[in-house]
Design an enzyme around this catalytic site. Structure first.
Site, short mmCIF file in Angstrom:
data_model
loop_
_atom_site.label_atom_id
_atom_site.label_comp_id
_atom_site.label_asym_id
_atom_site.label_seq_id
_atom_site.Cartn_x
_atom_site.Cartn_y
_atom_site.Cartn_z
N ARG A 85 0.84 -1.20 0.00
CA ARG A 85 0.00 0.00 0.00
C ARG A 85 0.87 1.25 0.00
O ARG A 85 2.08 1.17 0.06
CB ARG A 85 -0.85 0.01 1.25
CG ARG A 85 -0.03 -0.29 2.54
CD ARG A 85 -0.63 0.23 3.79
NE ARG A 85 -0.60 1.67 3.82
CZ ARG A 85 0.49 2.39 4.14
NH1 ARG A 85 1.63 1.81 4.43
NH2 ARG A 85 0.41 3.71 4.14
N GLY A 86 0.21 2.39 -0.15
CA GLY A 86 0.94 3.65 -0.13
C GLY A 86 1.27 4.08 -1.55
O GLY A 86 1.85 3.32 -2.33
N ALA A 87 0.92 5.31 -1.90
CA ALA A 87 0.95 5.73 -3.30
C ALA A 87 2.25 5.42 -4.04
O ALA A 87 2.23 4.72 -5.06
CB ALA A 87 0.62 7.22 -3.38
N ARG A 135 -6.77 -0.29 -7.32
CA ARG A 135 -7.27 0.74 -6.39
C ARG A 135 -7.35 2.05 -7.16
O ARG A 135 -6.45 2.34 -7.98
CB ARG A 135 -6.35 0.90 -5.16
CG ARG A 135 -6.36 -0.28 -4.21
CD ARG A 135 -5.52 -0.01 -2.97
NE ARG A 135 -6.19 0.90 -2.03
CZ ARG A 135 -5.57 1.48 -1.01
NH1 ARG A 135 -4.27 1.29 -0.83
NH2 ARG A 135 -6.22 2.27 -0.17
N GLN A 148 -3.05 2.24 10.10
CA GLN A 148 -1.72 2.37 9.49
C GLN A 148 -0.77 3.13 10.43
O GLN A 148 0.43 2.88 10.46
CB GLN A 148 -1.79 3.10 8.15
CG GLN A 148 -2.39 2.29 7.01
CD GLN A 148 -3.89 2.50 6.86
OE1 GLN A 148 -4.60 2.72 7.84
NE2 GLN A 148 -4.39 2.40 5.63
N ASP A 182 -2.18 10.81 -1.94
CA ASP A 182 -2.42 9.74 -2.92
C ASP A 182 -2.66 10.29 -4.31
O ASP A 182 -2.40 9.60 -5.30
CB ASP A 182 -3.59 8.88 -2.45
CG ASP A 182 -3.20 8.07 -1.24
OD1 ASP A 182 -3.19 8.64 -0.14
OD2 ASP A 182 -2.84 6.89 -1.40
N ASN A 191 -5.94 12.29 0.42
CA ASN A 191 -5.10 11.56 1.34
C ASN A 191 -5.98 10.79 2.31
O ASN A 191 -7.20 10.93 2.31
CB ASN A 191 -4.14 12.50 2.09
CG ASN A 191 -3.00 11.73 2.76
OD1 ASN A 191 -2.27 11.00 2.11
ND2 ASN A 191 -2.90 11.87 4.07
N LYS A 192 -5.34 9.93 3.12
CA LYS A 192 -6.09 9.08 4.04
C LYS A 192 -7.19 9.84 4.76
O LYS A 192 -6.97 10.96 5.23
CB LYS A 192 -5.12 8.49 5.07
CG LYS A 192 -5.72 7.50 6.03
CD LYS A 192 -6.49 6.37 5.38
CE LYS A 192 -5.69 5.68 4.34
NZ LYS A 192 -6.48 4.84 3.40
C1 LIG Z 1 2.55 8.83 0.74
S1 LIG Z 1 1.71 7.44 0.23
C2 LIG Z 1 0.98 7.00 1.71
C3 LIG Z 1 -0.47 7.33 1.65
O1 LIG Z 1 -1.17 6.14 1.29
C4 LIG Z 1 -2.04 5.83 2.34
O2 LIG Z 1 -3.20 5.22 1.91
P1 LIG Z 1 -3.31 3.61 1.99
O3 LIG Z 1 -2.71 3.19 3.29
O4 LIG Z 1 -4.79 3.36 1.87
O5 LIG Z 1 -2.54 3.11 0.78
C5 LIG Z 1 -2.33 7.16 2.98
O6 LIG Z 1 -3.22 7.93 2.21
C6 LIG Z 1 -0.96 7.75 2.98
O7 LIG Z 1 -0.90 9.13 3.16
#
Ligand SMILES: CSC[C@H]1O[C@H](OP(=O)(O)O)[C@H](O)[C@@H]1O
Length: 396
Positions: free
Chosen positions: A68-70, A102, A216, A257, A267-268
């Protein structure tokens, strides 16, 4: 069930600040090439690797947030195309599966596009299949290196910005979700700036939002902060307001994201309320993201598709230690009446006017405007300069 095998790490990660495996890597065992991801749904209890031998397995890992994570999704997309090509799967079909795994993080489609284009260009240039596969893999590796270098530069630009925004060291930084080495080919985005401040002796306290519902922050950012030896404190997302009211937060640092052309940031979920709190309490609200997260084709925040995730992630509590825990309804511990409806957007949108600065590897935009963003995207990576230019640009 997709074909995901597991490698167990040498020692459990919980409380062991030394054990670490990369978030994602390419491997070529005798039985054929694989993409290996650190299963982030199992952290911090166990460091378990998922060995993805085909694209459906990698797509499942993306959808379950094992990976996960952009920025890391961009690498997963690129290596996924290389995996499909190397295993003789239909590259067009694989690319489609990957780019739709996603919807919100623009990096995923960017990584897929980079590797797919390299493959197609090789084929159209007369390369045989082996060379076309090599071209896709080389592009994925190039993106991996670029992301690692971008992490370094974002950390430099971000630390310089904190020095400009905040008087004196001893920063108390609040962060949301997870934005460290677990989301990147390098040190990460916002957490990379926190790490730089820590290593410079400038971090007094890291406030870590637990980040419901998938935690997270509690599971991953705390894991990374512990490994760095940081002074960090976990809090519920709802407790952040009282920290601001008590004057305990000097700056908010978050990732992104997708950043639209007008500077709106996806973002989250929970990021937008933090921006409102920061504005009300006159605290800098800083977004840290590589330019691969800026999507100039998306005009504004309303145009960003926000991923809606299943309600069971809210109505059930998933124990991260169990394999696949929380990935299916009914596999967690109920914390709501059966049949409870849940609203579970994975992200929210913060408008540019609530953002103090956007830090990229090419420099800093502050104030955040469409022109400033476009200019950053047009640049090649630059060394750190903290001069503020006339067009609102900070950094080189
Ligand atoms: C800087 S990328 C990390 C970004 O991704 C996370 O979302 P997810 O855990 O659903 O992939 C979150 O938005 C973070 O800020």
């Amino acid at each position: 069930m997709v074909d995901q095998k597991e490698n167990r790490a040498a020692a459990p990660a919980l409380g062991d600040a030394s054990v670490s495996v990369p978030a994602l890597r390419w491997d070529e065992p005798p039985e054929g090439p694989v993409v290996v991801v650190l299963d982030q749904t199992r952290l911090p209890v166990e460091e378990v690797e998922l060995v993805c031998t085909d694209v459906p397995a990698l797509v499942e890992a993306i959808r379950s947030l094992a990976v996960r994570g952009a920025p890391l999704l961009g690498l997963a997309g690129a290596y996924g195309v290389a995996l499909a090509a190397a295993r003789g799967y239909d590259v067009t079909e694989a690319a489609e599966l990957l780019r739709h795994a996603r919807p919100t993080a623009v990096n995923l489609e960017y990584g897929v596009r980079r590797a797919e284009r390299a493959y197609r260009t090789a084929v159209e240039g007369g390369a045989d299949e082996e060379r076309a596969v090599a071209a896709a893999l080389a592009e994925a590796r190039a993106l991996h290196r670029e992301d690692a270098e971008a992490s370094e530069r974002m950390a430099e630009h971000g630390l310089a910005l904190l020095g400009e925004l905040l008087s004196g060291g001893g920063y108390r930084i609040l962060t949301h979700c997870n934005t460290g080495a677990l989301v990147s080919g390098g040190g990460g985005t916002a957490f990379g700036v926190v790490r730089a401040a820590h290593r410079a002796g400038e971090l007094r306290r890291l406030w870590v939002d637990e980040t419901r519902p998938l935690l997270q922050g509690a599971r991953l950012t705390a894991y990374e902060a512990a490994r760095e030896g940081m002074a960090y404190t976990l809090l519920t997302d709802g407790a952040a307001g009282s920290l601001f009211a008590a004057g305990e937060v000097d700056a908010v640092l978050i990732g992104a994201d997708r950043i639209a052309a007008d500077g709106s940031v996806a973002n989250k979920v929970g990021s937008y309320p933090l921006a409102v709190l920061a504005r009300y309490h006159h605290v800098p609200f800083v977004v840290v993201a590589p330019v691969t997260t800026v999507d100039l084709r998306t005009p504004d925040g309303a145009s960003i598709e926000v991923e809606q995730r299943p309600g069971h992630e809210i109505t059930e509590f998933a124990a991260p230690s169990a394999p696949g825990a929380g990935t299916e309804a009914g596999s967690g511990i109920p914390v709501a009446p059966l049949g409870a409806q849940a609203y579970n957007p994975a992200f929210d949108i913060t408008p540019a006017e609530l953002i103090t600065a956007i830090v990229t590897e090419n420099g800093v935009a502050s104030p955040v405007t469409g022109d400033a963003l476009a200019e950053l995207c047009s640049r090649s990576p630059s060394p750190t300069e903290t001069s503020r230019s006339g067009n609102g640009m900070m950094g080189a």
